[in-house]
Design an enzyme around this catalytic site. Structure first.
Site, short mmCIF file in Angstrom:
data_model
loop_
_atom_site.label_atom_id
_atom_site.label_comp_id
_atom_site.label_asym_id
_atom_site.label_seq_id
_atom_site.Cartn_x
_atom_site.Cartn_y
_atom_site.Cartn_z
N ASP A 46 0.80 -1.26 0.06
CA ASP A 46 0.14 -0.01 -0.13
C ASP A 46 0.86 1.29 0.01
O ASP A 46 1.69 1.54 0.95
CB ASP A 46 -1.10 -0.07 1.30
CG ASP A 46 -1.97 1.15 1.32
OD1 ASP A 46 -2.87 1.03 0.78
OD2 ASP A 46 -1.49 2.17 1.64
N TYR A 51 3.24 9.78 -0.32
CA TYR A 51 4.16 9.20 0.10
C TYR A 51 5.67 9.35 -0.40
O TYR A 51 6.82 8.94 0.45
CB TYR A 51 4.04 7.58 0.60
CG TYR A 51 2.67 7.47 1.36
CD1 TYR A 51 2.02 8.01 1.74
CD2 TYR A 51 2.32 6.02 1.26
CE1 TYR A 51 0.68 7.76 2.37
CE2 TYR A 51 1.23 5.63 2.04
CZ TYR A 51 0.38 6.48 2.41
OH TYR A 51 -0.64 6.10 3.06
N LYS A 76 -2.47 6.11 -4.44
CA LYS A 76 -3.63 6.68 -4.11
C LYS A 76 -3.45 8.16 -4.74
O LYS A 76 -2.42 8.70 -4.86
CB LYS A 76 -3.76 7.14 -2.50
CG LYS A 76 -3.78 5.78 -1.92
CD LYS A 76 -3.93 6.13 -0.27
CE LYS A 76 -3.50 4.75 0.57
NZ LYS A 76 -2.01 4.47 1.01
N HIS A 108 -7.28 9.69 -2.27
CA HIS A 108 -6.85 9.65 -0.90
C HIS A 108 -7.69 10.24 0.28
O HIS A 108 -7.77 9.61 1.26
CB HIS A 108 -5.36 10.00 -0.79
CG HIS A 108 -4.55 9.64 0.11
ND1 HIS A 108 -2.99 9.68 -0.07
CD2 HIS A 108 -4.74 9.31 1.31
CE1 HIS A 108 -2.42 8.94 1.02
NE2 HIS A 108 -3.42 8.98 1.91
N1 NAP Z 1 -5.42 6.31 3.65
C1 NAP Z 1 -4.75 6.97 4.54
O1 NAP Z 1 -5.22 8.22 4.67
C2 NAP Z 1 -3.53 6.68 5.39
C3 NAP Z 1 -2.97 7.47 6.61
C4 NAP Z 1 -2.13 6.63 7.39
C5 NAP Z 1 -1.42 5.14 6.93
N2 NAP Z 1 -2.14 4.55 5.68
C6 NAP Z 1 -1.68 3.27 5.51
O2 NAP Z 1 -1.52 2.36 6.42
C7 NAP Z 1 -0.31 1.89 6.67
C8 NAP Z 1 -0.07 1.46 8.00
O3 NAP Z 1 -0.59 2.69 8.95
P1 NAP Z 1 0.64 3.50 9.71
O4 NAP Z 1 2.04 3.12 8.90
O5 NAP Z 1 0.27 4.90 9.75
O6 NAP Z 1 0.56 2.77 11.18
P2 NAP Z 1 0.66 1.30 11.82
O7 NAP Z 1 0.97 0.28 10.85
O8 NAP Z 1 -0.65 1.36 12.65
O9 NAP Z 1 2.08 1.59 12.72
C9 NAP Z 1 3.30 1.58 12.33
C10 NAP Z 1 4.21 2.06 13.45
O10 NAP Z 1 4.27 0.98 14.55
C11 NAP Z 1 5.57 0.44 14.32
N3 NAP Z 1 5.31 -1.20 14.34
C12 NAP Z 1 4.79 -1.82 13.39
N4 NAP Z 1 4.91 -3.09 13.76
C13 NAP Z 1 5.27 -2.98 15.15
C14 NAP Z 1 5.24 -4.19 16.05
N5 NAP Z 1 4.93 -5.44 15.62
N6 NAP Z 1 5.62 -3.96 17.36
C15 NAP Z 1 5.98 -2.63 17.71
N7 NAP Z 1 5.82 -1.36 17.03
C16 NAP Z 1 5.51 -1.80 15.60
C17 NAP Z 1 6.41 0.86 13.20
O11 NAP Z 1 7.62 1.17 13.54
P3 NAP Z 1 8.92 0.44 12.80
O12 NAP Z 1 8.77 0.78 11.69
O13 NAP Z 1 10.13 0.81 13.74
O14 NAP Z 1 8.68 -1.19 13.14
C18 NAP Z 1 5.61 2.30 13.05
O15 NAP Z 1 6.10 3.38 13.94
C19 NAP Z 1 0.47 3.00 6.09
O16 NAP Z 1 1.71 2.57 5.88
C20 NAP Z 1 -0.12 3.29 4.89
O17 NAP Z 1 0.08 2.48 3.81
C21 NAP Z 1 -3.05 5.24 4.84
#
Ligand code: NAP
Length: 277
Positions: A46, A51, A76, A108
């Protein structure tokens, strides 16, 4: 190797229910991270124009040697490209950066204060009809935004990608999505780490012999949502992938449900009007 379940979208396409998100991975780190995710077993990536790392995702796809049809790639449309002419150009740039058509392409943010997302949606339909993406959907659309799209266009979005995690259960939007055949994708599935020291979730991790991240990701899977946690650590990528050999009981699912406090980690879609400069 673990088999990730497929979800069938309303246009007949299938998407792996677990993927890998690349938000906030720097461009210079992205190809390595995506190649490591492929190594773990992820096949669904994704990304987004916002990004700034689509080209590096495309580079990893090319370097991986994996057959393209085994991968599922989402991008997106950015907030500065809602105008249909700008959308056409932005879509062509994405297809070029990713090395070919997308599997799923999303608006997006609805940006209701800035433009007319129905016109933007028609540009997405045109991108699909031109073969630039297999499926089209939306992200961060609230119920009134979806109601307008359904009333004023031919295509029901295949997905609505919204913020969902134990602190933001999103019952109303998820129910609307389900009633209209729109798959829910849960972004920030572990609330960017916010939920990891929650006492109730820690208790559930102890009871199941799993980590909090695994309990929470498993909760999403059992609710039927599509998730793509982000990590730059191969160990955490593997941890987040290793969630298909256990299940939460209904009572445990209800305990995660009860953590909800309706707290967003990201912007409110009704107020989001940020345009990249
Ligand atoms: N459509 C939208 O508006 C939108 C907005 C936000 C996000 N997204 C999508 O959703 C995806 C995921 O969301 P996100 O990146 O915001 O947050 P997330 O996946 O909820 O959390 C990522 C964070 O958690 C840490 N992490 C991941 N796995 C872990 C584990 N097993 N134990 C401890 N810490 C862990 C990562 O650090 P490390 O990297 O150091 O492991 C990072 O700091 C994004 O990458 C993007 O593709 C979409």
């Amino acid at each position: 190797m673990t088999t990730v379940p497929d979800i069938t979208l309303n246009d007949g396409a299938t998407i792996p229910q677990l993927g890998f998100g690349v938000f906030q991975i720097k461009p210079e780190d992205t190809a390595r991270a995506v190649l490591e995710a492929f190594e773990v077993g992820y096949r669904h990536i994704d990304t987004a124009q916002m990004y700034g790392n689509e080209r590096e995702v495309g580079q990893a796809i090319a370097e991986s040697g994996l057959p393209r049809e085994e991968l599922f790639i989402t991008s997106k449309l950015n907030n500065d490209s809602h105008d249909p002419a700008a959308a056409r150009e932005a879509t062509a740039r994405s297809v070029d950066a990713l090395g070919g058509p997308m599997d799923l392409y999303l608006v997006h943010w609805p940006m209701p204060a800035v433009g007319d997302y129905v016109q933007t949606w028609h540009a997405m339909e045109a991108a699909r009809d031109a073969g630039q993406t297999r499926s089209i959907g939306v992200s961060n659309f609230q119920i009134p935004h979806l109601e307008r799209l359904l009333a004023e266009s031919e295509t029901v979005p295949a997905v609505n990608q919204i913020e969902v995690h134990p602190y933001l259960r999103q019952d109303a939007v998820r129910a609307f999505n389900r009633e209209h055949g729109i798959a829910t994708q849960a972004w920030s599935p572990i609330s960017q780490g916010d939920v990891l020291d929650d006492p109730e979730l820690l208790a559930l991790a102890g009871e199941t012999g799993r980590t909090v991240a695994q309990v929470v990701l498993r909760w999403h899977i059992q609710r039927g949502d599509i998730v793509f946690p982000k990590s730059t650590s191969p160990a955490r990528m593997a941890e987040n992938f290793d969630i298909f050999d256990f299940a939460l009981t209904d009572a445990q699912v209800a305990r995660v449900d009860a953590c909800n406090i309706d707290r967003r980690r990201g912007p409110d879609p009704d107020e989001m009007n940020w345009i990249p400069g």
